[in-house]
Motif scaffolding. Sequence first.
Motif, PDB file in Angstrom:
ATOM      1  N   GLY A  94       0.415 -27.662 -26.427  1.00 30.45           N
ATOM      2  CA  GLY A  94       1.647 -27.199 -25.817  1.00 30.45           C
ATOM      3  C   GLY A  94       2.605 -26.624 -26.845  1.00 30.45           C
ATOM      4  O   GLY A  94       2.492 -26.911 -28.040  1.00 30.45           O
ATOM      5  N   TRP A  95       3.496 -25.799 -26.361  1.00 27.38           N
ATOM      6  CA  TRP A  95       4.614 -25.298 -27.161  1.00 27.38           C
ATOM      7  C   TRP A  95       5.916 -25.749 -26.500  1.00 27.38           C
ATOM      8  O   TRP A  95       6.066 -25.644 -25.272  1.00 27.38           O
ATOM      9  N   SER A 139      -4.899 -25.903 -21.357  1.00 27.73           N
ATOM     10  CA  SER A 139      -5.881 -26.973 -21.250  1.00 27.73           C
ATOM     11  C   SER A 139      -6.917 -26.875 -22.357  1.00 27.73           C
ATOM     12  O   SER A 139      -6.978 -25.899 -23.099  1.00 27.73           O
ATOM     13  N   ILE A 140      -7.760 -27.891 -22.427  1.00 28.66           N
ATOM     14  CA  ILE A 140      -8.812 -27.962 -23.441  1.00 28.66           C
ATOM     15  C   ILE A 140      -9.703 -26.733 -23.392  1.00 28.66           C
ATOM     16  O   ILE A 140     -10.007 -26.124 -24.413  1.00 28.66           O
ATOM     17  N   GLY A 141     -10.137 -26.358 -22.224  1.00 26.47           N
ATOM     18  CA  GLY A 141     -11.040 -25.230 -22.077  1.00 26.47           C
ATOM     19  C   GLY A 141     -10.341 -23.907 -21.851  1.00 26.47           C
ATOM     20  O   GLY A 141     -10.993 -22.931 -21.487  1.00 26.47           O
ATOM     21  N   ASP A 142      -9.058 -23.863 -22.036  1.00 26.05           N
ATOM     22  CA  ASP A 142      -8.157 -22.706 -21.903  1.00 26.05           C
ATOM     23  C   ASP A 142      -8.166 -22.082 -20.515  1.00 26.05           C
ATOM     24  O   ASP A 142      -7.675 -20.963 -20.320  1.00 26.05           O
ATOM     25  N   GLY A 177      -7.002 -35.039 -23.738  1.00 24.64           N
ATOM     26  CA  GLY A 177      -7.223 -35.013 -22.307  1.00 24.64           C
ATOM     27  C   GLY A 177      -6.541 -33.855 -21.608  1.00 24.64           C
ATOM     28  O   GLY A 177      -6.410 -32.780 -22.164  1.00 24.64           O
ATOM     29  N   SER A 178      -6.102 -34.096 -20.402  1.00 22.48           N
ATOM     30  CA  SER A 178      -5.591 -33.032 -19.557  1.00 22.48           C
ATOM     31  C   SER A 178      -4.242 -32.525 -20.047  1.00 22.48           C
ATOM     32  O   SER A 178      -3.504 -33.223 -20.740  1.00 22.48           O
TER      33      SER A 178
END
Length: 123
Positions: free
Chosen positions: A35-36, A52-55, A101-102
Amino acid sequence: QVQLVESGGGLVQAGGSLRLSCAASGRTFSNYAMGWFRQAPGKEREFVATISIGDSITYYATSVKGRFTISRDNAKNTVYLQMNSLKVEDTAVYYCAARMGSTSTDMAAFGSWGQGTQVTVSS
């Protein structure tokens, strides 16, 4: 904890663009949602964008939607914030943050933080 180092801040005129980078080390970057956030003088830190992790999932603050784009390169352990059409009110210290995680828009959900990079937008 993952270690985070932001770069790319600076002084830009209103209407201009900047790209912030955040390099991660110490843990498996691909396990972290990123996050920013930003904090303007005299104001509380606020959410800007998250990925997210997987963009595949991104969220933006209403104030930056359509102007800012968050992305990540898991091969380079880096998350980016492309900022276009900058406004004077975008002036702030920008912080990169990570959470396992999420993804989340809640600042309290992020356990790792960078030191911040200053973005100043002049009129």
